[in-house]
Design an enzyme around this catalytic site. Structure first.
Site, PDB file in Angstrom:
ATOM      1  N   HIS A 141      65.784 185.862  -1.671  1.00 19.37           N
ATOM      2  CA  HIS A 141      67.117 185.509  -1.176  1.00 19.37           C
ATOM      3  C   HIS A 141      68.262 186.359  -1.722  1.00 19.37           C
ATOM      4  O   HIS A 141      69.341 186.409  -1.128  1.00 19.37           O
ATOM      5  CB  HIS A 141      67.359 184.037  -1.524  1.00 19.37           C
ATOM      6  CG  HIS A 141      68.230 183.303  -0.568  1.00 19.37           C
ATOM      7  ND1 HIS A 141      69.277 183.894   0.089  1.00 19.37           N
ATOM      8  CD2 HIS A 141      68.225 182.021  -0.149  1.00 19.37           C
ATOM      9  CE1 HIS A 141      69.877 182.994   0.854  1.00 19.37           C
ATOM     10  NE2 HIS A 141      69.250 181.857   0.736  1.00 19.37           N
TER      11      HIS A 141
ATOM     12  N   SER B  45      71.021 173.327   5.280  1.00 20.91           N
ATOM     13  CA  SER B  45      71.509 174.543   5.903  1.00 20.91           C
ATOM     14  C   SER B  45      71.132 174.570   7.373  1.00 20.91           C
ATOM     15  O   SER B  45      70.010 174.206   7.735  1.00 20.91           O
ATOM     16  CB  SER B  45      70.864 175.730   5.180  1.00 20.91           C
ATOM     17  OG  SER B  45      71.417 176.927   5.604  1.00 20.91           O
TER      18      SER B  45
ATOM     19  N   PRO C 119      63.392 181.379   0.861  1.00 16.39           N
ATOM     20  CA  PRO C 119      63.142 180.581   2.049  1.00 16.39           C
ATOM     21  C   PRO C 119      62.001 181.153   2.891  1.00 16.39           C
ATOM     22  O   PRO C 119      61.675 182.336   2.793  1.00 16.39           O
ATOM     23  CB  PRO C 119      64.453 180.686   2.838  1.00 16.39           C
ATOM     24  CG  PRO C 119      65.420 181.375   1.961  1.00 16.39           C
ATOM     25  CD  PRO C 119      64.618 182.185   0.994  1.00 16.39           C
TER      26      PRO C 119
ATOM     27  N   TYR D 271      71.445 183.992  -8.203  1.00 11.16           N
ATOM     28  CA  TYR D 271      70.131 184.614  -8.035  1.00 11.16           C
ATOM     29  C   TYR D 271      69.609 185.335  -9.276  1.00 11.16           C
ATOM     30  O   TYR D 271      68.599 184.935  -9.838  1.00 11.16           O
ATOM     31  CB  TYR D 271      70.167 185.581  -6.842  1.00 11.16           C
ATOM     32  CG  TYR D 271      70.496 184.862  -5.555  1.00 11.16           C
ATOM     33  CD1 TYR D 271      69.567 184.011  -4.963  1.00 11.16           C
ATOM     34  CD2 TYR D 271      71.738 184.990  -4.947  1.00 11.16           C
ATOM     35  CE1 TYR D 271      69.864 183.308  -3.800  1.00 11.16           C
ATOM     36  CE2 TYR D 271      72.055 184.291  -3.777  1.00 11.16           C
ATOM     37  CZ  TYR D 271      71.111 183.460  -3.213  1.00 11.16           C
ATOM     38  OH  TYR D 271      71.401 182.765  -2.079  1.00 11.16           O
TER      39      TYR D 271
HETATM   40  N1  COA Z   1      83.005 169.532  21.565  1.00 10.14           N
HETATM   41  C1  COA Z   1      82.173 170.288  22.293  1.00 10.14           C
HETATM   42  N2  COA Z   1      81.520 171.367  21.777  1.00 10.14           N
HETATM   43  C2  COA Z   1      81.711 171.647  20.485  1.00 10.14           C
HETATM   44  C3  COA Z   1      82.562 170.868  19.667  1.00 10.14           C
HETATM   45  C4  COA Z   1      83.225 169.769  20.269  1.00 10.14           C
HETATM   46  N3  COA Z   1      84.044 169.005  19.564  1.00 10.14           N
HETATM   47  N4  COA Z   1      82.546 171.400  18.431  1.00 10.14           N
HETATM   48  C5  COA Z   1      81.741 172.456  18.455  1.00 10.14           C
HETATM   49  N5  COA Z   1      81.240 172.616  19.705  1.00 10.14           N
HETATM   50  C6  COA Z   1      80.362 173.702  20.172  1.00 10.14           C
HETATM   51  C7  COA Z   1      80.807 175.029  19.611  1.00 10.14           C
HETATM   52  O1  COA Z   1      81.783 175.608  20.430  1.00 10.14           O
HETATM   53  C8  COA Z   1      79.511 175.816  19.603  1.00 10.14           C
HETATM   54  O2  COA Z   1      79.270 176.273  20.925  1.00 10.14           O
HETATM   55  P1  COA Z   1      78.172 177.421  21.276  1.00 10.14           P
HETATM   56  O3  COA Z   1      76.851 176.728  21.258  1.00 10.14           O
HETATM   57  O4  COA Z   1      78.571 177.838  22.627  1.00 10.14           O
HETATM   58  O5  COA Z   1      78.342 178.466  20.229  1.00 10.14           O
HETATM   59  C9  COA Z   1      78.475 174.763  19.292  1.00 10.14           C
HETATM   60  O6  COA Z   1      79.056 173.516  19.654  1.00 10.14           O
HETATM   61  C10 COA Z   1      78.055 174.735  17.848  1.00 10.14           C
HETATM   62  O7  COA Z   1      79.149 174.448  17.008  1.00 10.14           O
HETATM   63  P2  COA Z   1      78.996 173.553  15.697  1.00 10.14           P
HETATM   64  O8  COA Z   1      77.800 172.698  15.839  1.00 10.14           O
HETATM   65  O9  COA Z   1      80.296 172.895  15.403  1.00 10.14           O
HETATM   66  O10 COA Z   1      78.667 174.539  14.535  1.00 10.14           O
HETATM   67  P3  COA Z   1      78.757 176.090  14.320  1.00 10.14           P
HETATM   68  O11 COA Z   1      77.871 176.804  15.257  1.00 10.14           O
HETATM   69  O12 COA Z   1      80.187 176.473  14.277  1.00 10.14           O
HETATM   70  O13 COA Z   1      78.094 176.194  12.879  1.00 10.14           O
HETATM   71  C11 COA Z   1      78.086 176.328  10.514  1.00 10.14           C
HETATM   72  C12 COA Z   1      78.615 175.574  11.741  1.00 10.14           C
HETATM   73  C13 COA Z   1      78.595 175.675   9.258  1.00 10.14           C
HETATM   74  C14 COA Z   1      76.570 176.282  10.509  1.00 10.14           C
HETATM   75  C15 COA Z   1      78.597 177.798  10.616  1.00 10.14           C
HETATM   76  O14 COA Z   1      79.996 177.821  10.527  1.00 10.14           O
HETATM   77  C16 COA Z   1      78.095 178.669   9.512  1.00 10.14           C
HETATM   78  O15 COA Z   1      78.756 178.857   8.507  1.00 10.14           O
HETATM   79  N6  COA Z   1      76.891 179.264   9.700  1.00 10.14           N
HETATM   80  C17 COA Z   1      76.237 180.057   8.688  1.00 10.14           C
HETATM   81  C18 COA Z   1      75.391 179.183   7.822  1.00 10.14           C
HETATM   82  C19 COA Z   1      74.480 179.999   6.986  1.00 10.14           C
HETATM   83  O16 COA Z   1      74.829 181.075   6.534  1.00 10.14           O
HETATM   84  N7  COA Z   1      73.264 179.466   6.800  1.00 10.14           N
HETATM   85  C20 COA Z   1      72.238 180.139   6.076  1.00 10.14           C
HETATM   86  C21 COA Z   1      72.500 180.279   4.640  1.00 10.14           C
HETATM   87  S1  COA Z   1      71.269 181.279   3.932  1.00 10.14           S
HETATM   88  C1  HC5 Z   2      65.712 181.601   6.734  1.00 11.40           C
HETATM   89  C2  HC5 Z   2      66.790 180.653   6.458  1.00 11.40           C
HETATM   90  C3  HC5 Z   2      67.059 180.388   5.065  1.00 11.40           C
HETATM   91  C4  HC5 Z   2      68.250 179.560   4.736  1.00 11.40           C
HETATM   92  C5  HC5 Z   2      68.523 179.677   3.305  1.00 11.40           C
HETATM   93  C6  HC5 Z   2      69.764 179.009   2.819  1.00 11.40           C
HETATM   94  O1  HC5 Z   2      70.367 178.228   3.479  1.00 11.40           O
HETATM   95  O2  HC5 Z   2      70.111 179.311   1.581  1.00 11.40           O
HETATM   96  C7  HC5 Z   2      71.295 178.765   1.011  1.00 11.40           C
HETATM   97  C8  HC5 Z   2      72.186 179.915   0.622  1.00 11.40           C
HETATM   98  C9  HC5 Z   2      73.557 179.558   0.262  1.00 11.40           C
HETATM   99  O3  HC5 Z   2      74.199 180.334  -0.458  1.00 11.40           O
HETATM  100  O4  HC5 Z   2      74.068 178.518   0.668  1.00 11.40           O
HETATM  101  C10 HC5 Z   2      70.901 178.011  -0.240  1.00 11.40           C
HETATM  102  N1  HC5 Z   2      70.179 176.759  -0.042  1.00 11.40           N
HETATM  103  C11 HC5 Z   2      68.829 176.968   0.462  1.00 11.40           C
HETATM  104  C12 HC5 Z   2      70.080 176.125  -1.365  1.00 11.40           C
HETATM  105  C13 HC5 Z   2      70.876 175.825   0.866  1.00 11.40           C
END
Ligand code: COA
Ligand code: HC5
Length: 631
Positions: free
Chosen positions: A348, A559, A125, A112
């Site tokens: 961000h 994402s 975003p 950043y």
């Molecule tokens: N069978 C049935 N259900 C399953 C399954 C399977 N094999 N695998 C997963 N599921 C269920 C999970 O239990 C979960 O249930 P819930 O809806 O009751 O919570 C649901 O399906 C979703 O799981 P899944 O799709 O595997 O993903 P997740 O919710 O664990 O998310 C990530 C995965 C990578 C998105 C998460 O770990 C993460 O890191 N999130 C943050 C991302 C982030 O920061 N984004 C913004 C950046 S700025």
């Molecule tokens: C309001 C939701 C914004 C999501 C933003 C996001 O996913 O940012 C990522 C941050 C990171 O460290 O993975 C970067 N990305 C946009 C380049 C995927």
């Protein structure tokens, strides 16, 4: 509102309020928040051999056999006993011992603060909320008043430390980012930007900034007894602001913040030479958040509406429209149009999407509640308009910023779509991870359009660790390529395709688990590279390698940002010939935003969106049509 807080407080596993802990001085008495934070594990440094092995495997689908063989050699040299790799690894391990999180400062700086491209489209975003019912100015400010009250209500949970602790995979998460999103702002600098946060200062701010027709106002949102203004009081104040900013010929000073960071850094130093300008800028930076009351935008069909709003959130539509109605360095800016359009843009650097979205979920619920009881109308002072003295030099900077921003605006190709055929339920019914299923659909869509796969980034949360941010899930893998190549091959049996899809989904879910446990490769490789910059005189060969450049060229930057609200988040691509893909999977539908650049002839957001929809449908058809063994 006490009801909500009280209900929330009753839930197990949350931080109890610490009313007694008043932020009277900078040194804080350890409250529940600190106790929680200190209980979190520290981010590990993964074993060197493990990362290098996984790196080679991640390269397999995206580089040629010759390139891979060459890289294999470089990796062997790097990890040979007593070699450079060991030395850097030891350096990282020492750093991990000395710091709360070996990565967080490095990440903040490289991802950043030292990143020089404009924050607009390249970093910040947007969030698009479902269309609201109002269609005029009055509706706009009534909603804005409720939204402001909702954010202040959320703020009280932050201030009282009553926010529920979040969990991922059964583990409690770091809550630090919640303390960074209000009362903060990025400050440009030609070398490296910084972020200021006033939330925990001796005198935390009690005002927000409101911008209307490019004119900024300071709106005090607390009464002298410390209670927040009511919705009705805020409404009256907003009305005063609108009535005293009806002129539409003002200089769009805020557009300066959309510039390349070096250019803006220089212009900033020039801008704040003037005392009045400096005070005005400080008031914006210090404010709790910003509300942008936007002028009407060109009307579009219902089909294009969400895509247009996504563009309004990401850049404001250009200098003719609302791009001057922003301060892009401000961490949190809510944007409300007259036509029921609403959303936000956030800078961000201080936080990831999930804390922002949980604030949005809270505020949306708050605004839906029945009208508040009218409060006695004590006359409130007129909100203060922020003055700017525009010298010829500043005027020139504004003109340049307008030109550059308009070029960027024309370059953004963004398509928001709602996939209505199914949501998380379907993959779950197939015992598949919904996130992995969507990622494999993206791989298939990309493969169908380009007949190859590309380095793909998916954000994984590192918040299980103290001060954790993100690592990368590399969604294009040997397994995903095996599946995408087989899917349209008529010589393959459906049973085999199903097995390959299942294998790819399992592989993706396994990578996800490894990433959220701090064992992915991207941040470790970054750490080794930064350690080399600190310790060595020359860069190790593995970081100078073509394969490394290919691995870091994320044509797909994706994402998942889940929300309770039926909203969609969006961001720009991270490479000139790439896509940004953000999705919010709901139970029965999925909201997608796909972005690309018009200047790249090979990319097209609508085309990839269409391919994604087809891929999801074809994958479902494959699974429901193929009898599966009960093994
Ligand atoms: N069978 C049935 N259900 C399953 C399954 C399977 N094999 N695998 C997963 N599921 C269920 C999970 O239990 C979960 O249930 P819930 O809806 O009751 O919570 C649901 O399906 C979703 O799981 P899944 O799709 O595997 O993903 P997740 O919710 O664990 O998310 C990530 C995965 C990578 C998105 C998460 O770990 C993460 O890191 N999130 C943050 C991302 C982030 O920061 N984004 C913004 C950046 S700025
Ligand atoms: C309001 C939701 C914004 C999501 C933003 C996001 O996913 O940012 C990522 C941050 C990171 O460290 O993975 C970067 N990305 C946009 C380049 C995927």
């Amino acid at each position: 509102m006490l009801g909500f807080v009280a209900r929330a407080m009753a839930k197990p596993g949350m931080l109890k309020p610490s009313h007694l802990v008043k932020p009277v001085s900078v040194t804080r008495i350890p409250g529940r928040y600190l106790v929680h934070q200190e209980g979190l594990p520290k981010l590990p440094v993964p074993p060197l051999r493990q990362t290098l092995e996984r790196y080679l495997r991640a390269l397999q689908p995206i580089v040629s056999a010759e390139e891979l063989a060459h890289t294999q050699q470089l990796v062997e040299e790097f990890q040979s006993s007593g070699g450079v790799g060991d030395r850097l690894q030891k350096g990282l391990e020492r750093r991990a011992k000395k710091t709360e999180n070996w990565l967080s400062d490095w990440w903040l700086n490289t991802a950043y603060l030292e990143y020089r491209l404009p924050v607009v489209m390249n970093s910040s975003p947007g969030v698009v909320l479902p269309r609201l019912e109002f269609t005029d100015r009055q509706g706009q400010i009534r909603f804005a008043a409720k939204l402001i009250a909702g954010v202040l209500n959320f703020k009280s949970m932050i201030d009282n430390e009553t926010l529920p602790v979040e969990y991922l995979g059964g583990k409690p998460l770091c809550m630090n980012q919640y303390y960074q999103i209000l009362s903060s702002c990025r400050i440009p600098d030609p070398k490296r930007d910084s972020v200021v946060n006033h939330a925990r200062s001796k005198k935390p701010p009690t005002h927000i900034t409101v911008v209307h027709n490019f004119q900024f106002f300071v709106l005090d949102v607390y009464n002298s007894d410390g209670s927040p203004l009511t919705v009705d009081q805020i409404y009256i104040q907003l009305e005063k602001i609108c009535n005293s900013s009806l002129q539409t010929n003002k200089e769009p000073i805020g557009i300066l913040t959309s510039q390349h960071r070096n250019t803006w850094g220089k212009a900033y130093n020039n801008l704040i030479k003037d005392k009045t300008n400096k005070e005005s800028v400080r008031a914006i930076q210090k404010s709790i958040f910003t509300v942008c009351l936007d002028a009407p935008m060109p009307r579009v069909s219902d089909e294009l509406y969400r895509s247009r709003v996504a563009a309004q959130m990401l850049h404001g539509g250009g200098s003719r429209w609302n791009s001057g109605n922003r301060w892009f360095d401000k961490t949190l800016q809510f944007i409300i149009g007259e036509d029921g359009s609403c959303g936000l843009i956030y800078e961000h650097a201080p936080a990831e999407g999930p804390p922002i979205v949980s604030l949005v979920d809270h505020v949306v619920e708050y605004t839906k509640k029945s009208e508040m009881v009218r409060s006695p109308m004590i006359p409130l002072p007129m909100p203060q308009k922020l003055r700017f003295n525009i010298t010829p030099e500043i005027k020139k900077d504004i003109e340049k910023a307008k030109q550059n921003l308009n070029i960027m605006v024309h370059d953004l190709d963004v398509k928001v779509s709602v996939f209505t055929h199914f949501g998380k339920h379907f993959p779950k019914s197939q015992k598949m991870s919904p996130d992995a299923f969507i990622q494999m659909a993206l791989q298939l869509a990309y493969y169908r359009v380009y007949n190859r796969c590309c380095a793909t980034y998916e954000s994984a949360s590192l918040r299980m660790f103290r001060l954790g941010r993100t690592d990368t899930i590399r969604s294009s893998s040997v397994e995903s390529l095996n599946f995408t190549q087989a899917m349209d091959d008529p010589t393959r049996q459906n049973q085999e395709k199903v097995a390959l899809l299942q294998n790819a989904v399992r592989g993706h879910r396994a990578y996800t688990d490894m990433a959220i446990q701090g064992q992915a490769i991207d941040r470790h490789l970054l750490g080794l590279r930064l350690q080399a910059i600190e310790d060595l005189t020359s860069m190790p060969e593995i970081f100078m390698d073509t394969a490394y450049a290919v691995a870091m060229h994320f044509n797909l930057s994706t994402s998942q940002v889940p929300a309770k609200t039926d909203c969609v988040m969006c961001f720009g691509p991270v490479v000139p010939d790439g896509y940004g893909v953000c999705y919010n999977p709901m139970d029965d539908h999925i909201n997608f935003a796909v972005s690309a650049f018009n200047s790249c002839a090979e990319t097209n957001a609508a085309r990839l969106s269409q391919a994604l929809e087809e891929a999801l449908l074809d994958m479902r058809a494959l699974l429901v049509q193929t009898p599966q063994s009960k093994l």
